[in-house]
Design a protein around this motif. Structure first.
Motif: not given
Length: 394
Positions: A125-131, A172-175
């Motif tokens: 699973l992925w996460a989003q590192g934007f904000s 998640a495992q990656w971002i």
């Protein structure tokens, strides 16, 4: 029979509907109609793997990368049947609808081979590192930095900074992270799109509890977090272009399922209004009609966006999507509370767990803020969509 779809497409609809009914009436009945994104985690993880095994995880991906090369019509059909069946929100959606397509269009062959199969199978699973706390809606003002250093296994990016509202990062495992890789850069220049493993000493997650009782979001801290130099999508400094391409997927096909869940919520509001007599109020009836027509317009705009077929930049139609659905959904929450009336203010259980209609109202308070506030969305529409002069900045 829907006249806008061919017999072959309707056959695909039946195939999808039958599979979903079989699964959600059997091994995954516990997560049918699950409204929270953080409930029944073990079953939801199994669900991601079941979708992958059946070939339904990422139907829009090209066949050479494990998808079905689904047409727009097929994507619409799947999104409609998925929501109609009461299937749960995808805990792996950030990988399937955002990270995966970004790798396909911008990534190297090595990145595609490494990252696409485990997304497709539901194993990663992925996460989003934007904000960020001081640049939540204006990505061009991010402050997270990354620099190249020699590590024990070769060159590595070293990341320092903080992200916020990172949805479901605890699973998640990656971002994927937007970070400044050019010292002194400003605005959209000098930003790179990095892929960072979460399970390492330099990454710390802190859940943020919501007023609905869940904790879907997190603060994410990077304190010397490391990732291989090859884990960059595009060239250094091209992160803004890659991010805009990613957002075109978020505001295209992936929005269709959301709209079907909105339809389910609207029906709950209508059912409540009929049950308690609120539907006799002409003002309530008018607001329900406006909500219905607004939802139809939302769907047509998503279809128009998809028909452009441009995966590298946001179309003008896509620019308006976030502000439109966020505003519409917030109004639906307000309508839900006006239909329920005073009883909606009382939590029926001791742990302050409200019912579905009250939760719609509570959750939608955030939707004109997260993913880009309405104010920032208007700036984006004017400056990037219409080419008007930029807002003066200090």
């Amino acid at each position: 029979m829907r006249t806008e779809f061919t017999p072959e497409q309707e056959a695909f609809r039946r195939e999808v509907a039958e599979w979903l009914e079989e699964q959600l009436s059997g091994p995954f009945a516990a997560i049918r109609n699950l409204s929270s994104m953080s409930g029944e985690i073990s079953k939801r993880l199994e669900w991601e793997k079941a979708l992958g095994k059946a070939g339904y995880s990422a139907i829009a991906w090209p066949k050479e990368y494990g998808g079905r090369s689904a047409t727009i019509a097929e994507q619409v059909i799947f999104a409609e049947e998925y929501a109609r069946a009461g299937a749960p929100g995808r805990i792996g959606h950030l990988g399937v609808t955002m990270a995966g397509p970004t790798f396909i269009y911008f990534g190297t062959e090595e990145q595609k081979q490494q990252f696409l199969p485990p997304i497709l199978s539901g194993d990663v699973l992925w996460a989003q590192g934007f904000s960020e706390p001081n640049a939540g809606s204006d990505l061009s003002n991010i402050r997270t930095k990354a620099r190249l250093e020699e590590g024990p296994n070769g060159p590595e990016w070293v990341i320092e900074g903080q992200k916020i509202w990172t949805s479901l990062a605890q699973y998640a495992q990656w971002i994927f992270v937007l970070a400044r890789t050019e010292e002194g850069s400003q605005g959209s220049k000098g930003i790179s799109f990095l892929l960072v493993p979460i399970d390492q000493p330099g990454v710390e997650l802190r859940p943020i509890k919501q007023m609905t009782g869940g904790a879907e979001f997190n603060e994410t801290f990077f304190d010397g977090a490391r990732t291989a130099a090859a884990n960059i999508v595009g060239k250094p400094g091209e992160g803004w272009k890659v991010a805009m391409g990613l957002l075109s997927h978020e505001r295209g096909a992936s929005s269709l399922g959301i709209q079907m869940s909105f339809q389910t919520e609207l029906q709950k509001v209508i059912d409540a209004a009929n049950a308690n007599g609120a539907a006799q109020d002409p003002l309530i009836r008018d607001r329900i009609a406006r909500a219905h027509s607004g939802l139809k317009l939302m769907r047509y705009n998503a279809l128009r966006t998809l028909s452009k077929g441009d995966n590298e930049m946001l179309s003008r139609e896509a620019f308006i999507h976030k502000i439109y659905w966020g505003t519409w959904h917030k109004k639906l929450g307000e309508l839900a509370m006006d239909v329920v009336g005073a009883p909606g203010l009382i939590a029926p259980t001791q742990d302050y767990a409200f019912d579905d209609l009250a939760n719609i109202y509570l959750y939608t308070r955030s939707e004109t803020i997260h993913g880009g506030t309405n104010q920032i969305q208007r700036n984006i529409i004017s400056e990037r969509g219409l080419g008007l002069p930029r807002e003066p900045r200090g």
